[in-house]
Enzyme design. Structure first.
Site, mmCIF file in Angstrom:
data_model
loop_
_atom_site.group_PDB
_atom_site.id
_atom_site.type_symbol
_atom_site.label_atom_id
_atom_site.label_comp_id
_atom_site.label_asym_id
_atom_site.label_seq_id
_atom_site.Cartn_x
_atom_site.Cartn_y
_atom_site.Cartn_z
ATOM 1 N N ASP A 10 0.856 -1.184 0.000
ATOM 2 C CA ASP A 10 0.000 0.000 0.000
ATOM 3 C C ASP A 10 0.898 1.241 0.000
ATOM 4 O O ASP A 10 2.081 1.163 0.338
ATOM 5 C CB ASP A 10 -0.888 -0.047 1.250
ATOM 6 N N MET A 11 0.330 2.382 -0.359
ATOM 7 C CA MET A 11 1.129 3.608 -0.443
ATOM 8 C C MET A 11 1.010 4.481 0.808
ATOM 9 O O MET A 11 1.898 4.494 1.653
ATOM 10 C CB MET A 11 0.720 4.396 -1.696
ATOM 11 N N ASP A 12 -0.087 5.236 0.937
ATOM 12 C CA ASP A 12 -0.224 6.189 2.043
ATOM 13 C C ASP A 12 -0.261 5.470 3.387
ATOM 14 O O ASP A 12 -1.055 4.558 3.598
ATOM 15 C CB ASP A 12 -1.496 7.023 1.866
ATOM 16 N N SER A 45 -2.938 0.029 -4.334
ATOM 17 C CA SER A 45 -3.371 1.310 -3.770
ATOM 18 C C SER A 45 -4.798 1.631 -4.163
ATOM 19 O O SER A 45 -5.293 1.205 -5.204
ATOM 20 C CB SER A 45 -2.430 2.424 -4.262
ATOM 21 N N ASN A 220 -8.844 -0.558 3.733
ATOM 22 C CA ASN A 220 -8.909 -1.137 2.390
ATOM 23 C C ASN A 220 -7.762 -2.100 2.105
ATOM 24 O O ASN A 220 -7.621 -2.598 0.991
ATOM 25 C CB ASN A 220 -8.991 -0.037 1.317
#
Length: 266
Positions: A10-12, A45, A220
């Protein structure tokens, strides 16, 4: 022996530090190590593909992307597959949200994301970062010619959960509202998530979810972390995520995911 053949991250709040930066030197070294071992690196993402591509300007063609929460898959610089919201459903959702002035939607498409010109200025400013490939339109009453992946919706924090519940009841089985934090939520297809997208991508390489190590911090990411053969929740992640993950990675601001990968690969 390295216990995975693919990495999904995942990114953030996971790969990126809070200031949206990452250790490019370490990442470049790790990406080279992965290429040497034929290990696939996948960004998983909820963000627009163009946002994540810009985060990896020098590397993106050597990577794969499960973007828009599993709706859009890109591998080797080319489209692998995508899912889409039915146009008539998009029209229904536009009508529903038009009756609720407290909701401010952005419509995310394959060619562009779309923002209405009368949208709240703070929302537009935030979305310009997350949706760098976007257009301002007069309204959603005249839909542009595009493939639509999802809506991202801004809502007063105190109404987030009640609005999510209302939409999930009204549109049950047709669209799923998932909160990405108090104050906003996404509207996506109910059968699609990061795990579904990853399974499809892995199958194209004759791999399965058992071959995957996944890193995440938020709601998510749950399906992805549950499905992966090995999973890490970030130290800064939610309690819900930590409960389903196999292990805990150091904080995102300490390059925790990259440090875990370095322990395996270097």
């Amino acid at each position: 022996m390295i216990p995975f053949k693919a990495v999904a991250i995942d990114m953030d709040g996971t790969f990126l530090k809070d200031d949206k930066s990452y250790d490019k030197k370490l990442f470049s070294e790790l990406l080279n190590k992965m290429k040497e071992r034929n290990i696939h690196f996948i960004v998983a993402s909820g963000n627009q593909f163009e946002r994540t591509r810009l985060d990896f300007t020098e590397y993106w063609k050597d990577m794969s992307f499960v973007a828009e929460n599993g709706m859009y898959l890109v591998d080797d610089g080319k489209d692998l597959s995508y899912e889409q919201l039915d146009r008539s459903l998009v029209e229904e959702l536009v009508e529903f949200m038009a009756q609720r002035p407290e909701l401010t939607p952005a419509l995310c498409g394959k060619e562009n994301a779309y923002l209405e010109k009368n949208s709240d200025s703070k929302f537009v400013k935030m979305m310009k970062y997350y949706l760098p490939k976007h257009k301002i339109v007069d309204s959603f009453e005249q839909l542009p010619d595009d493939v639509f992946f999802k809506f991202t919706v801004d809502v007063p924090k105190e109404k987030t959960l009640s609005t999510v519940d209302e939409i999930n009841e009204k549109f049950a089985g047709r669209v799923f509202a998932t909160s990405s934090g108090f104050g906003n939520f996404d509207l996506i297809l109910p059968h699609v998530n990061k795990a579904v997208g990853l399974e499809k991508m892995l199958a194209s390489w004759n791999l399965t979810l058992d071959d995957l190590v996944a890193f995440g911090d938020g709601g998510n990411d749950l399906e992805m972390l549950k499905a992966a053969g090995l999973s890490y929740a970030m130290e800064n992640g939610s309690d819900e995520v930590k409960k389903v993950a196999d292990k805990i990675a150091p904080n995102n601001n300490d390059s925790g995911a990259l440090k875990v990968l370095a322990d395996y690969l270097m």
